[in-house]
Design an enzyme around this catalytic site. Sequence first.
Site, PDB file in Angstrom:
ATOM      1  N   HIS A 204      -0.336   5.365   2.579  1.00 57.73           N
ATOM      2  CA  HIS A 204       0.128   4.095   3.152  1.00 57.73           C
ATOM      3  C   HIS A 204      -0.191   3.974   4.647  1.00 57.73           C
ATOM      4  O   HIS A 204      -0.114   2.886   5.207  1.00 57.73           O
ATOM      5  CB  HIS A 204       1.632   3.895   2.899  1.00 57.73           C
ATOM      6  CG  HIS A 204       2.537   4.748   3.744  1.00 57.73           C
ATOM      7  ND1 HIS A 204       3.043   5.955   3.322  1.00 57.73           N
ATOM      8  CD2 HIS A 204       3.043   4.554   4.979  1.00 57.73           C
ATOM      9  CE1 HIS A 204       3.812   6.472   4.257  1.00 57.73           C
ATOM     10  NE2 HIS A 204       3.841   5.626   5.281  1.00 57.73           N
TER      11      HIS A 204
ATOM     12  N   ASP B 208       0.676   8.536  -2.768  1.00 53.11           N
ATOM     13  CA  ASP B 208       0.812   8.415  -1.316  1.00 53.11           C
ATOM     14  C   ASP B 208       0.177   9.595  -0.582  1.00 53.11           C
ATOM     15  O   ASP B 208       0.776  10.192   0.310  1.00 53.11           O
ATOM     16  CB  ASP B 208       2.278   8.264  -0.896  1.00 53.11           C
ATOM     17  CG  ASP B 208       2.405   7.677   0.510  1.00 53.11           C
ATOM     18  OD1 ASP B 208       1.423   7.086   0.989  1.00 53.11           O
ATOM     19  OD2 ASP B 208       3.491   7.821   1.115  1.00 53.11           O
TER      20      ASP B 208
ATOM     21  N   GLY C 133       6.057   6.950  12.146  1.00 55.64           N
ATOM     22  CA  GLY C 133       5.076   7.756  12.856  1.00 55.64           C
ATOM     23  C   GLY C 133       4.944   9.156  12.294  1.00 55.64           C
ATOM     24  O   GLY C 133       3.934   9.829  12.495  1.00 55.64           O
ATOM     25  N   ASN C 134       5.991   9.614  11.577  1.00 53.43           N
ATOM     26  CA  ASN C 134       5.932  10.916  10.914  1.00 53.43           C
ATOM     27  C   ASN C 134       5.111  10.872   9.622  1.00 53.43           C
ATOM     28  O   ASN C 134       4.624  11.906   9.150  1.00 53.43           O
ATOM     29  CB  ASN C 134       7.326  11.423  10.556  1.00 53.43           C
ATOM     30  CG  ASN C 134       8.015  12.165  11.679  1.00 53.43           C
ATOM     31  OD1 ASN C 134       9.093  11.769  12.131  1.00 53.43           O
ATOM     32  ND2 ASN C 134       7.404  13.247  12.146  1.00 53.43           N
ATOM     33  N   SER C 135       4.970   9.689   9.047  1.00 50.94           N
ATOM     34  CA  SER C 135       4.292   9.565   7.766  1.00 50.94           C
ATOM     35  C   SER C 135       2.907  10.202   7.794  1.00 50.94           C
ATOM     36  O   SER C 135       2.113   9.952   8.697  1.00 50.94           O
ATOM     37  CB  SER C 135       4.148   8.090   7.386  1.00 50.94           C
ATOM     38  OG  SER C 135       5.391   7.514   7.105  1.00 50.94           O
TER      39      SER C 135
ATOM     40  N   LEU D 143     -10.326   2.750  -2.691  1.00 55.86           N
ATOM     41  CA  LEU D 143     -10.547   1.358  -3.059  1.00 55.86           C
ATOM     42  C   LEU D 143     -10.225   0.429  -1.897  1.00 55.86           C
ATOM     43  O   LEU D 143     -10.890  -0.587  -1.702  1.00 55.86           O
ATOM     44  CB  LEU D 143      -9.699   0.982  -4.274  1.00 55.86           C
ATOM     45  CG  LEU D 143      -9.961  -0.411  -4.843  1.00 55.86           C
ATOM     46  CD1 LEU D 143     -11.397  -0.558  -5.291  1.00 55.86           C
ATOM     47  CD2 LEU D 143      -9.013  -0.724  -5.987  1.00 55.86           C
ATOM     48  N   GLY D 144      -9.200   0.737  -1.107  1.00 52.97           N
ATOM     49  CA  GLY D 144      -8.876  -0.050   0.084  1.00 52.97           C
ATOM     50  C   GLY D 144      -8.376  -1.443  -0.201  1.00 52.97           C
ATOM     51  O   GLY D 144      -8.678  -2.391   0.538  1.00 52.97           O
TER      52      GLY D 144
END
Length: 360
Positions: A111, A141, A217-219, A268-269
């Site tokens: 994400h 994810d 921001g940790n993702s 795929l975007g």
Amino acid sequence: MINRLSTSVLFAFVLMSTGLIQGCALHNLINAPEPRATTVAVPVRSTVSAPCETMSLPSLFEHVSPAVVVIQTVEKTIQTTKSANAKVQNVKGLGSGVLISADGKVLTASHVVHTADVVAITFQNGEQVPAHVIGSSPGADVALLQLDHVPAGYHHAHLGNSDQVVVGETIMVIGAPYGISKTLTVGYISGRKQPEQLPLNTQQLELFQSDVAVNTGNSGGPMFNMRGEVIGIVSSILTRSGGFEGISFAVTSNTAKALMMEQPSYWLGIDAVILSPSMAAVFNVPQDSGILIQRVAEGSLGKRLGLKAGFLPMKAGKEELIAGGDIIMKVMGQPIPHKVKELPTYFQQIREYLQTHDKG
């Protein structure tokens, strides 16, 4: 009613219709359904050895933190101005990641980068390096990036075996919450989660639940064990307030390896929504379902396939979406189901067809 569609679902629709893959993944973390898709030559075990024994926390942090990076993205979005005109704007995004190979592969969360047009990686010395997405599984994810080059003097992290992690084990997360890089948080593994209702070929999906503090921001940042091995990639939190409330999730390292390194992976975007019968009628679709394309990232497979993004913001009840993009109505002659619960059966039928027919 509009059902938000995980881009991994559309990924499956398009690629399976072209005979490129035979599986798919669907994601809905909080409600349970969870998770895939050029093969990437990334070693399963790093050539740089991780510490064999438990180190002190300060020593361990200094040992592994240089491999942790800040990810900055830019993607085009359509927004409505005060005069009600649609305007294309560049929106910046933020996340974290971890360098996992000497040739510049970086693991992060899907994400963070899935619909990004531009991706840049910042190292601890402040050097910024362009990167591009080479694999992304929104259902799980997880995503894999390729750096243009690796700065001199940086070593990559070691991927551990997440199957050996036990509940109660001490772990640490390093990332850039709210853009504050090199931030350390520590906690414990609270549980191992394997969603009960999974679409095809998602038995490899597993999540660690922990109490380690995770914020915006940790993702995509790494979760380490006390031997300095990456055992997870930070994915999400469970919250009612919008902030951290003591429950965070990370995709296990074995899931990330399986999806991004051990089998064909694609980017795929695409961002898309499933149209309900009523919404299909609004868009004058000659059936009661369809997939409305919202965004298509530059350089993605979706872009190369010629899929068109929307350009006109609109509201449908409480839902906001972008109209004007392509609407996919059928795959191999079969209409798209408008109910999420029908998708696994739909995928199974497509998969069985592909297994008994030549690709071409």
